[in-house]
Design a protein around this motif. Structure first.
Motif, PDB file in Angstrom:
ATOM      1  N   ASP A  80       7.000  19.960 -14.200  1.00  0.00           N
ATOM      2  CA  ASP A  80       6.474  18.908 -15.077  1.00  0.00           C
ATOM      3  C   ASP A  80       7.457  17.752 -15.274  1.00  0.00           C
ATOM      4  OD1 ASP A  80       8.226  20.400 -16.608  1.00  0.00           O
ATOM      5  OD2 ASP A  80       7.024  20.268 -18.437  1.00  0.00           O
ATOM      6  N   ILE A  81       8.732  17.951 -14.921  1.00  0.00           N
ATOM      7  CA  ILE A  81       9.707  16.860 -15.044  1.00  0.00           C
ATOM      8  C   ILE A  81      10.335  16.497 -13.702  1.00  0.00           C
ATOM      9  CG2 ILE A  81      10.246  17.386 -17.443  1.00  0.00           C
ATOM     10  CD1 ILE A  81      12.834  18.728 -16.451  1.00  0.00           C
ATOM     11  N   THR A  82       9.889  17.147 -12.634  1.00  0.00           N
ATOM     12  CA  THR A  82      10.518  16.922 -11.324  1.00  0.00           C
ATOM     13  C   THR A  82      10.416  15.471 -10.886  1.00  0.00           C
ATOM     14  OG1 THR A  82      10.151  19.203 -10.599  1.00  0.00           O
ATOM     15  CG2 THR A  82      10.476  17.555  -8.881  1.00  0.00           C
ATOM     16  N   ALA A  83       9.231  14.868 -10.985  1.00  0.00           N
ATOM     17  CA  ALA A  83       9.066  13.476 -10.535  1.00  0.00           C
ATOM     18  C   ALA A  83      10.012  12.547 -11.282  1.00  0.00           C
ATOM     19  CB  ALA A  83       7.611  13.036 -10.730  1.00  0.00           C
ATOM     20  N   GLU A  84      10.113  12.722 -12.584  1.00  0.00           N
ATOM     21  CA  GLU A  84      11.003  11.883 -13.404  1.00  0.00           C
ATOM     22  C   GLU A  84      12.455  12.019 -12.950  1.00  0.00           C
ATOM     23  OE1 GLU A  84      12.709  11.982 -17.990  1.00  0.00           O
ATOM     24  OE2 GLU A  84      10.768  12.904 -17.540  1.00  0.00           O
ATOM     25  N   ILE A  85      12.893  13.256 -12.679  1.00  0.00           N
ATOM     26  CA  ILE A  85      14.280  13.486 -12.263  1.00  0.00           C
ATOM     27  C   ILE A  85      14.523  12.927 -10.866  1.00  0.00           C
ATOM     28  CG2 ILE A  85      16.033  15.239 -11.846  1.00  0.00           C
ATOM     29  CD1 ILE A  85      15.254  14.924 -14.776  1.00  0.00           C
ATOM     30  N   ILE A  87      13.004  10.354  -9.404  1.00  0.00           N
ATOM     31  CA  ILE A  87      13.073   8.888  -9.509  1.00  0.00           C
ATOM     32  C   ILE A  87      14.413   8.453 -10.087  1.00  0.00           C
ATOM     33  CG2 ILE A  87      12.090   6.882 -10.695  1.00  0.00           C
ATOM     34  CD1 ILE A  87       9.353   8.359 -10.474  1.00  0.00           C
ATOM     35  N   ASP A  88      14.864   9.151 -11.123  1.00  0.00           N
ATOM     36  CA  ASP A  88      16.154   8.822 -11.732  1.00  0.00           C
ATOM     37  C   ASP A  88      17.295   9.015 -10.740  1.00  0.00           C
ATOM     38  OD1 ASP A  88      17.780   8.237 -14.214  1.00  0.00           O
ATOM     39  OD2 ASP A  88      18.582  10.214 -13.700  1.00  0.00           O
ATOM     40  N   ILE A 108       4.178  14.596  -7.299  1.00  0.00           N
ATOM     41  CA  ILE A 108       5.555  14.085  -7.302  1.00  0.00           C
ATOM     42  C   ILE A 108       5.679  12.900  -6.361  1.00  0.00           C
ATOM     43  CG2 ILE A 108       7.962  14.667  -6.801  1.00  0.00           C
ATOM     44  CD1 ILE A 108       7.186  17.603  -7.515  1.00  0.00           C
ATOM     45  N   ALA A 111       4.032   9.819  -7.767  1.00  0.00           N
ATOM     46  CA  ALA A 111       4.830   9.188  -8.825  1.00  0.00           C
ATOM     47  C   ALA A 111       6.003   8.407  -8.240  1.00  0.00           C
ATOM     48  CB  ALA A 111       5.335  10.252  -9.799  1.00  0.00           C
ATOM     49  N   SER A 115       6.692   4.161  -8.283  1.00  0.00           N
ATOM     50  CA  SER A 115       7.864   3.629  -8.985  1.00  0.00           C
ATOM     51  C   SER A 115       8.549   2.575  -8.128  1.00  0.00           C
ATOM     52  CB  SER A 115       8.844   4.770  -9.296  1.00  0.00           C
ATOM     53  OG  SER A 115       9.502   5.191  -8.113  1.00  0.00           O
TER      54      SER A 115
END
Length: 370
Positions: A80-85, A87-88, A108, A111, A115
């Protein structure tokens, strides 16, 4: 794995120090790769460092030690947080290849592409390996040996990035398969996610079952519900992320269930027994298509059951003696008889070796049922 040497370019930063992330770290460290691990949990990160998965980023910072910029970032966080990590990481480490190992791939990638991050340095991957235990204490460097590892390319990715992702999987002993993200998600829905759902649904029927009845359970029930003990929090994320492919598979399961229920409601009706036989035969046909131990269609192995005293060392002695006899086991299943001082070892061997092995084991004092 080639111990002490690796074609994987380091340093490697592993974000997420759970079972898979720490197992990757241990394996890479054994190959001489410089590895750093980080996790939102200080305890998890510290344990990962203690077991040899890599240098703790938090510990290095606290001790004013330099932390090298990574050439490779492995994102091993919950889906649930893989895409955010991801991209970061692409933004923070502009010179690094970023891969993730989440069990769902399409959301993922979508996303990342939506971005402003450099998607050419991102490769989605999925090592099809794991254990019933979780966390860094369960990590093993050999976890990926001979296991499938899916590489998911996309239109914007650089060829050299894909090659480096493949190198990572190969160096860890895995067998590489290439799929696009949508084919991957459809595939794992059938072979992984729906089996988890079916196991959990069956196990839920046991909640109010009297203990005396559960005491009669054999290996069939135990095998079927084994994965129902998996982490609910993780599976909520996986099922939600891959909902549509799972639903499409469940539509087919629902159709078969309705067919079975309709037949069993009138089991003596004309054609009912034929319908039941067809349903079971369809299951037989599906099982036969699962690749065998060495790939391809599984062989028709011969089976035998050996009675084993329920005392320490007996299984090890049995396996050692089979090895001394020069027989290669194709499969081994263990079952304990409730309330009895014996266990049952169900062995599968090459049919050409079956009779001779039975005779040799009996001669050595084992009780064997053909």
């Amino acid at each position: 794995m080639n111990e002490g040497f690796s074609t994987v370019e380091g340093p490697v930063r592993i974000i997420g120090a759970g079972l898979l992330g720490s197992s990757i770290g241990i394996a890479l460290r054994a190959l001489g790769v410089e590895v750093y691990v980080q996790d939102t949990s200080p305890t998890t990160e510290a344990v990962a460092q203690d077991i040899g998965a890599g240098t703790s980023v938090r510990d290095a910072s606290l001790n004013n030690l330099p932390v090298s910029e990574p050439a490779l970032v492995v994102v091993a966080t919950p889906p649930d947080i893989t895409a955010e990590i991801v991209i970061d990481a692409l933004n923070v480490y502009p010179g690094a290849l970023v891969v993730d190992i989440a069990s769902v791939k399409a959301p993922i990638l979508e996303a990342v592409l939506a971005s402003s991050a450099d998607a050419s340095r991102y490769v989605g991957t999925h090592p099809m390996a794991g254990r019933e235990k979780s966390g860094p204490v369960a990590a093993r460097g050999e976890l990926f040996t001979s296991m499938p590892w899916v590489i998911c390319s996309h239109e914007q990715v650089r060829p050299d990035a894909v090659k480096k992702a493949v190198n990572l999987a190969v160096e860890l002993g895995a067998t590489v398969t290439h799929l696009d993200v949508y084919e991957h998600d459809q595939t794992v829905a059938l072979i992984s996610h729906v089996p988890q759902v079916m196991s959990s649904l069956l196990a839920s029927r046991l909640q109010d079952t009297p203990l005396y009845a559960l005491g009669l359970a054999g290996q069939g029930l135990r095998d079927t519900v084994r994965i129902a003990g998996s982490d609910p929090g993780l599976w909520v994320q996986i099922l939600a992320a891959n909902a549509q492919p799972i639903v499409e598979t469940l539509y087919g399961v629902r159709k078969d269930l309705e067919r079975l229920i309709s037949t069993l409601e009138a089991p003596t009706a004309v054609g009912a027994r034929l319908n039941l036989a067809q349903l079971m035969s369809e299951g037989n046909n599906g099982v036969k298509r699962i690749p065998g131990k060495h790939g391809g269609a599984p062989a028709a192995f011969a089976q035998m059951t050996v009675l084993v005293d329920d005392t320490p060392g007996q299984i090890a002695r049995l396996l050692a003696e089979i090895g001394e006899l020069g027989v290669n086991l194709e499969d081994l299943r263990l079952e304990h008889s409730p309330g009895q001082p014996v266990g049952l070892a169900e062995l599968s061997v090459n049919p050409n070796e079956h009779e001779k092995l039975v005779e040799d084991l009996i001669e050595r004092g084992w009780k064997v049922v053909r």
